[in-house]
Design a protein around this motif. Structure first.
Motif, mmCIF file in Angstrom:
data_model
loop_
_atom_site.group_PDB
_atom_site.id
_atom_site.type_symbol
_atom_site.label_atom_id
_atom_site.label_comp_id
_atom_site.label_asym_id
_atom_site.label_seq_id
_atom_site.Cartn_x
_atom_site.Cartn_y
_atom_site.Cartn_z
ATOM 1 N N TYR A 167 -49.668 17.325 -39.906
ATOM 2 C CA TYR A 167 -48.285 17.933 -40.143
ATOM 3 C C TYR A 167 -48.676 18.667 -38.688
ATOM 4 O O TYR A 167 -48.411 19.143 -37.735
ATOM 5 N N ILE A 203 -47.223 18.461 -35.355
ATOM 6 C CA ILE A 203 -46.686 19.620 -34.745
ATOM 7 C C ILE A 203 -46.988 19.867 -32.840
ATOM 8 O O ILE A 203 -46.050 19.982 -31.801
ATOM 9 N N SER A 214 -45.823 16.953 -30.612
ATOM 10 C CA SER A 214 -43.780 17.337 -30.770
ATOM 11 C C SER A 214 -43.963 18.217 -29.759
ATOM 12 O O SER A 214 -42.924 18.191 -29.093
ATOM 13 N N PHE A 215 -44.727 19.776 -29.624
ATOM 14 C CA PHE A 215 -44.270 20.119 -28.378
ATOM 15 C C PHE A 215 -44.924 20.025 -27.190
ATOM 16 O O PHE A 215 -43.754 20.147 -26.912
#
Length: 289
Positions: free
Chosen positions: A19, A23, A26-27
């Motif tokens: 995860y 994250i 994704s950023f």
């Protein structure tokens, strides 16, 4: 018991790391989009409307968006051109792909396998290899510059039947016994296609229409080649690039960002609203080849 606890602990640790990595990715992926959105809300008077060395605007403003809808901008015309091209290409491609996929999935004829392999090989060659040939062909029939919009639609629809792979795979998952029962009752193949298979194929129809719509909506290379300096036939991608390429780059950067945000909103909303059917179409079409 201790081994089970240790296994659960390792599993939780692995999920947490996964995860965290997602994250971070994704950023990284969303950061350029965030930059464009923030810069689109920067006041044109701040930094002369050009590029600056900071991300968050010191003064927020909607002036760049207002200018896009003013008489000084061709953005509305380019947006309409883009929608017309994308809509008719999506409509034509969806119809052709569905019909070709049905024929290849439900019928058996001489040369069927050879034809499928031939189309598969042709699909491996990038489309821009034929750009020069297509340009001169379209130019001879008046479908460049002032006629670029119908020219782009014609090219976008012409060879769409070769993209049958996913759609044919979806049709293969529908039992052929339905066709056989309908044929026994006297139904024609056209009636079976329109009244039986299409109602069962909503996910793949939406998937195909969405994919066909997205490609011309984001097209720059071929659209710029066919329009070739005739601004009234530009789509949004070509028009926005023309602002920062041939005009005052510093003065048009915030307007360029605002145009990029506006052109991204419709396709993002369309994709998000139809995501369920998109996934069903992909997974259904990937079952069989």
């Amino acid at each position: 018991m201790a081994e089970q606890k240790l296994h659960k602990k390792h599993s939780a640790l692995g999920n947490a790391l996964a995860y965290i990595l997602l994250i971070i990715l994704s950023f990284i992926w969303l950061f350029p989009f965030l930059c464009i959105v923030l810069q689109s809300f920067r006041a044109p008077t701040e930094g002369g409307g050009g590029m600056v060395a900071y991300l968050v605007p010191k003064q927020f403003s909607l002036d760049s968006y207002k200018w896009l809808f003013s008489s000084d901008s061709n953005f509305i015309r380019w947006f309409i051109n883009t929608f017309i091209i994308a809509f008719f290409i999506a409509l034509g491609q969806t119809c052709f792909v569905l019909m070709v996929s049905y024929a290849l999935s439900r019928t058996r004829f001489a040369g069927r396998t050879l034809l499928m392999k031939f189309w598969l090989v042709l699909g491996m060659f990038p489309g821009f290899l034929s750009m020069i040939c297509l340009y001169f062909l379209l130019k001879n029939i008046g479908l460049t510059q002032a006629g670029a919009i119908p020219g782009l639609i014609l090219v976008g629809v012409a060879s769409s039947g070769m993209g049958y792979y996913v759609c044919k795979g979806f049709f293969d998952t529908i039992p052929k016994t339905l066709d056989e029962a309908a044929r026994i009752d006297g139904a024609s193949r056209a009636r079976i296609f329109f009244t039986m298979l299409l109602p069962l194929s909503k996910p793949i129809i939406i998937y195909q229409a969405l994919v066909a719509f997205m490609a011309p909506w984001c097209d720059y290379i071929f659209a710029s080649y066919i329009a070739f300096g005739y601004s009234k036939s530009y789509n949004v991608a070509v028009g926005l690039y023309d602002w920062v390429n041939t005009n005052d780059y510093q003065g048009y950067f915030t307007r360029f960002c605002a145009g990029g945000v506006l052109i991204a909103v419709p396709i993002t909303a369309l994709f998000m609203s139809l995501q369920k059917y998109y996934v069903e179409g992909v997974t259904g079409g990937a079952v069989k080849g």
